[in-house]
Design a protein around this motif. Structure first.
Motif, PDB file in Angstrom:
ATOM      1  N   GLY A  15       0.781  -1.224   0.000  1.00 18.32           N
ATOM      2  CA  GLY A  15       0.000   0.000   0.000  1.00 18.32           C
ATOM      3  C   GLY A  15       0.813   1.274   0.000  1.00 18.32           C
ATOM      4  N   ALA A  16       2.136   1.187  -0.116  1.00 17.40           N
ATOM      5  CA  ALA A  16       2.980   2.369  -0.065  1.00 17.40           C
ATOM      6  C   ALA A  16       2.843   3.196  -1.343  1.00 17.40           C
ATOM      7  N   VAL A  17       3.258   4.454  -1.272  1.00 15.89           N
ATOM      8  CA  VAL A  17       3.277   5.326  -2.447  1.00 15.89           C
ATOM      9  C   VAL A  17       4.210   4.717  -3.503  1.00 15.89           C
ATOM     10  N   PRO A  18       3.794   4.663  -4.772  1.00 12.51           N
ATOM     11  CA  PRO A  18       4.646   4.059  -5.811  1.00 12.51           C
ATOM     12  C   PRO A  18       5.809   4.968  -6.192  1.00 12.51           C
ATOM     13  N   ALA A  19       6.708   5.194  -5.261  1.00 15.43           N
ATOM     14  CA  ALA A  19       7.842   6.076  -5.486  1.00 15.43           C
ATOM     15  C   ALA A  19       8.830   5.436  -6.453  1.00 15.43           C
ATOM     16  N   GLY A  20       9.522   6.288  -7.197  1.00 19.35           N
ATOM     17  CA  GLY A  20      10.565   5.793  -8.088  1.00 19.35           C
ATOM     18  C   GLY A  20      10.021   5.097  -9.319  1.00 19.35           C
ATOM     19  N   GLN A  21      10.591   3.948  -9.610  1.00 19.35           N
ATOM     20  CA  GLN A  21      10.327   3.267 -10.876  1.00 19.35           C
ATOM     21  C   GLN A  21       8.870   2.876 -11.050  1.00 19.35           C
ATOM     22  N   ALA A  22       8.213   2.420  -9.999  1.00 18.07           N
ATOM     23  CA  ALA A  22       6.837   1.934 -10.118  1.00 18.07           C
ATOM     24  C   ALA A  22       5.894   3.026 -10.618  1.00 18.07           C
ATOM     25  N   GLY A  23       6.011   4.236 -10.070  1.00 16.17           N
ATOM     26  CA  GLY A  23       5.140   5.312 -10.503  1.00 16.17           C
ATOM     27  C   GLY A  23       5.359   5.703 -11.957  1.00 16.17           C
ATOM     28  N   TRP A  24       6.624   5.717 -12.382  1.00 16.98           N
ATOM     29  CA  TRP A  24       6.908   6.077 -13.767  1.00 16.98           C
ATOM     30  C   TRP A  24       6.468   4.982 -14.738  1.00 16.98           C
ATOM     31  N   ILE A  25       6.598   3.726 -14.344  1.00 17.53           N
ATOM     32  CA  ILE A  25       6.118   2.631 -15.208  1.00 17.53           C
ATOM     33  C   ILE A  25       4.613   2.741 -15.396  1.00 17.53           C
ATOM     34  N   ARG A  26       3.902   2.996 -14.316  1.00 15.20           N
ATOM     35  CA  ARG A  26       2.439   3.123 -14.419  1.00 15.20           C
ATOM     36  C   ARG A  26       2.054   4.263 -15.356  1.00 15.20           C
ATOM     37  N   ALA A  27       2.707   5.412 -15.209  1.00 11.98           N
ATOM     38  CA  ALA A  27       2.395   6.560 -16.067  1.00 11.98           C
ATOM     39  C   ALA A  27       2.765   6.294 -17.524  1.00 11.98           C
ATOM     40  N   ALA A  28       3.891   5.605 -17.742  1.00 14.13           N
ATOM     41  CA  ALA A  28       4.348   5.358 -19.111  1.00 14.13           C
ATOM     42  C   ALA A  28       3.451   4.367 -19.843  1.00 14.13           C
ATOM     43  N   VAL A  29       3.050   3.296 -19.161  1.00 14.62           N
ATOM     44  CA  VAL A  29       2.201   2.296 -19.818  1.00 14.62           C
ATOM     45  C   VAL A  29       0.836   2.886 -20.160  1.00 14.62           C
ATOM     46  N   TYR A  30       0.364   3.827 -19.354  1.00 19.00           N
ATOM     47  CA  TYR A  30      -0.915   4.472 -19.678  1.00 19.00           C
ATOM     48  C   TYR A  30      -0.767   5.464 -20.828  1.00 19.00           C
TER      49      TYR A  30
END
Length: 250
Positions: free
Chosen positions: A191-206
């Motif tokens: 449940g943590a904030v998707p800091a770093g790579q995870a947040g950018w992957i989510r934004a990029a795939v969308y």
């Protein structure tokens, strides 16, 4: 002359006569077997399992007895048991739900409204600015020049949206639209904030596949609709790529 052996006529059958010798039955329960070389087991109590294992003891190796009851099903969570019954993590028994203790999953309608708000906040101003820069794009014309203008406007708008969403997700797990709808993005594991790579992957795939001609819009449509049938975490494709989930904050 007396003899210790009984005579055939004394009423006792001779021991060598196989027709008169009574068959022996099975040994009585608890009695040591005469064929056992240990004479009833020297290392364990009487009535034990073969091989000197005490009766009722667990076999060596720590394995449960065959036919034993399976471990209890996980019933944790603060909402009256696990709200995600068909949890695919760890098998059927004894698997703790990764979302136990987290807020409930966000409503799909609120997620859609949040995305519309973000598109309006970013897409409309950037599109207007880019149309001024490139001299205005005629979307009704099919000329190569106008097509190039459209591609430039769309590409810059998507890149700005990518930077916007990536920064917002990696810093607080929410965009402006998600804050307005009281939902947030968290890592599926904790449940943590998707800091770093995870947040950018989510934004990029969308965002990035929309730039690809023809198949980009089709992928985008499948991506955003995926949460309508995904179970049990209602993830879109970009959620699965980043291993995130959208939950409610209210």
């Amino acid at each position: 002359m007396s003899t210790d052996q009984p005579s055939p006529g004394s009423g006792e059958p001779p021991e060598h006569d196989p027709f008169l010798k009574k068959p022996q039955g099975p040994p009585e329960e608890g009695a040591p077997s005469s064929s056992s070389p240990s004479g009833g087991g020297t290392g364990g109590g009487g009535g034990g399992a073969p091989g000197g294992t005490p009766g009722g003891a667990q076999p060596p190796g720590g394995e449960p007895p065959p036919g034993g009851a399976p471990p209890p099903r996980y019933e944790g969570g603060p909402y009256g048991g696990s709200p995600y019954a068909d949890n695919p993590y760890g098998g059927e028994y004894g698997a703790a739900d990764p979302l136990a203790g987290m807020p409930p999953l966000a409503n799909r309608g609120r997620r859609l409204v949040a995305r519309i708000i973000d598109i309006i906040i970013i897409g409309v101003p950037v599109t207007l600015i880019m149309n001024v820069i490139v001299g205005g794009a005629d979307y009704t014309s099919g000329s190569p020049t106008e097509t190039g203008k459209q591609a430039t406007v769309s590409g810059v708008t998507m890149l700005v949206y990518l930077v916007y969403e990536g920064l917002m997700l990696t810093n607080r797990g929410q965009t402006v639209g998600k804050m307005a709808m009281k939902i947030r993005v968290g890592m599926l594991a904790n449940g943590a904030v998707p800091a770093g790579q995870a947040g950018w992957i989510r934004a990029a795939v969308y965002t990035l596949p929309e730039i690809v001609p023809c198949c980009g819009p089709i992928f985008w449509l499948v991506n955003v609709l995926w949460c309508t049938w995904d179970k049990p975490y209602q993830q879109c494709v970009h959620d699965k790529a980043a291993k995130t989930v959208v939950v409610s904050t209210a």
